[in-house]
Design a protein around this motif. Structure first.
Motif, mmCIF file in Angstrom:
data_model
loop_
_atom_site.group_PDB
_atom_site.id
_atom_site.type_symbol
_atom_site.label_atom_id
_atom_site.label_comp_id
_atom_site.label_asym_id
_atom_site.label_seq_id
_atom_site.Cartn_x
_atom_site.Cartn_y
_atom_site.Cartn_z
ATOM 1 N N MET A 93 0.845 -1.183 0.000
ATOM 2 C CA MET A 93 0.000 0.000 0.000
ATOM 3 C C MET A 93 0.884 1.238 0.000
ATOM 4 N N LEU A 94 0.459 2.293 0.687
ATOM 5 C CA LEU A 94 1.260 3.509 0.738
ATOM 6 C C LEU A 94 2.410 3.315 1.709
ATOM 7 N N ASP A 95 3.564 3.761 1.299
ATOM 8 C CA ASP A 95 4.747 3.625 2.138
ATOM 9 C C ASP A 95 5.091 5.003 2.690
ATOM 10 N N LEU A 96 4.539 5.316 3.858
ATOM 11 C CA LEU A 96 4.775 6.612 4.474
ATOM 12 C C LEU A 96 5.645 6.435 5.704
ATOM 13 N N GLY A 97 6.707 7.238 5.777
ATOM 14 C CA GLY A 97 7.570 7.216 6.950
ATOM 15 C C GLY A 97 7.110 8.253 7.955
ATOM 16 N N TRP A 98 7.860 8.320 9.065
ATOM 17 C CA TRP A 98 7.483 9.260 10.118
ATOM 18 C C TRP A 98 7.596 10.705 9.663
ATOM 19 N N THR A 99 8.569 11.011 8.840
ATOM 20 C CA THR A 99 8.724 12.398 8.404
ATOM 21 C C THR A 99 7.560 12.822 7.503
ATOM 22 N N GLU A 100 7.104 11.900 6.626
ATOM 23 C CA GLU A 100 5.970 12.241 5.765
ATOM 24 C C GLU A 100 4.697 12.436 6.580
ATOM 25 N N LEU A 101 4.495 11.555 7.566
ATOM 26 C CA LEU A 101 3.306 11.700 8.425
ATOM 27 C C LEU A 101 3.339 13.002 9.215
ATOM 28 N N LEU A 102 4.511 13.375 9.691
ATOM 29 C CA LEU A 102 4.650 14.630 10.440
ATOM 30 C C LEU A 102 4.342 15.821 9.535
ATOM 31 N N LEU A 103 4.838 15.791 8.304
ATOM 32 C CA LEU A 103 4.576 16.874 7.353
ATOM 33 C C LEU A 103 3.082 16.971 7.039
ATOM 34 N N ILE A 104 2.440 15.811 6.816
ATOM 35 C CA ILE A 104 0.996 15.819 6.542
ATOM 36 C C ILE A 104 0.231 16.375 7.735
ATOM 37 N N GLY A 105 0.630 16.004 8.941
ATOM 38 C CA GLY A 105 -0.040 16.506 10.152
ATOM 39 C C GLY A 105 0.095 18.012 10.293
ATOM 40 N N ILE A 106 1.274 18.559 10.018
ATOM 41 C CA ILE A 106 1.488 20.011 10.132
ATOM 42 C C ILE A 106 0.658 20.754 9.089
ATOM 43 N N VAL A 107 0.638 20.223 7.847
ATOM 44 C CA VAL A 107 -0.162 20.869 6.804
ATOM 45 C C VAL A 107 -1.647 20.803 7.172
#
Length: 160
Positions: A1-15
């Motif tokens: 499925m989607l391969d999201l790391g912690w940095t991507e999740l943090l960026l999505i959360g901030i946006v």
């Protein structure tokens, strides 16, 4: 499925925090979680339905039949497989290997001895040739075949 790391999740959360706002953010995450759960459930159900359809049509039985037909036992290759296994267990220090090493060492010794004999023979032949040259130069004088200065070979012939 989607391969999201912690940095991507943090960026999505901030946006999401900036775009949606802190008040509506928990509701948004709850709805996204529900949507992801439903999507996973649908994928699981689809996979299960495909497996059931394959079982009903006999695909599994056919694949099992093909695997059985192409097995090494049905093709009579089980003896070859056993030989490969025994070759994998081959001990390089077996009696045959020791004998082969001994024979190779003997052959190398023979080659070295032959090479030494050839070198000694060549040296002895060169020494004999030097001795013969020295002996011949001492017993017989070498005639002077060069023409006299200022004369040519035809003038020497006419004088004689």
């Amino acid at each position: 499925m989607l391969d999201l790391g912690w940095t991507e999740l943090l960026l999505i959360g901030i946006v999401a925090l900036i775009v949606v706002g802190p008040k509506d953010l928990p509701v948004l995450f709850r709805n996204v979680g529900r949507f992801m759960g439903k999507a996973r459930g649908m994928a699981r159900e689809f996979s299960r339905a495909m497996n059931e359809a394959a079982e009903e049509s006999g695909v599994k039985e056919a694949t099992k039949g093909f695997k059985d037909m192409t097995s090494s036992k049905s093709l009579g290759l089980d003896g070859v497989e056993n030989e490969f296994r025994s070759a994998a267990k081959w001990d390089p220090d077996s009696e045959t290997a020791k004998l082969a090493r001994e024979r190779a060492a003997e052959a190398q010794a023979r080659r070295d001895a032959l090479r030494e004999r050839k070198e000694r023979g060549a040296a002895a032949a060169a020494g004999d040739a030097d001795r013969e040259d020295a002996a011949s130069s001492e017993t017989a004088p070498v005639p002077d075949t060069a023409p006299a200065a200022g004369t040519t070979a035809s003038e020497d012939d006419t004088k004689a």
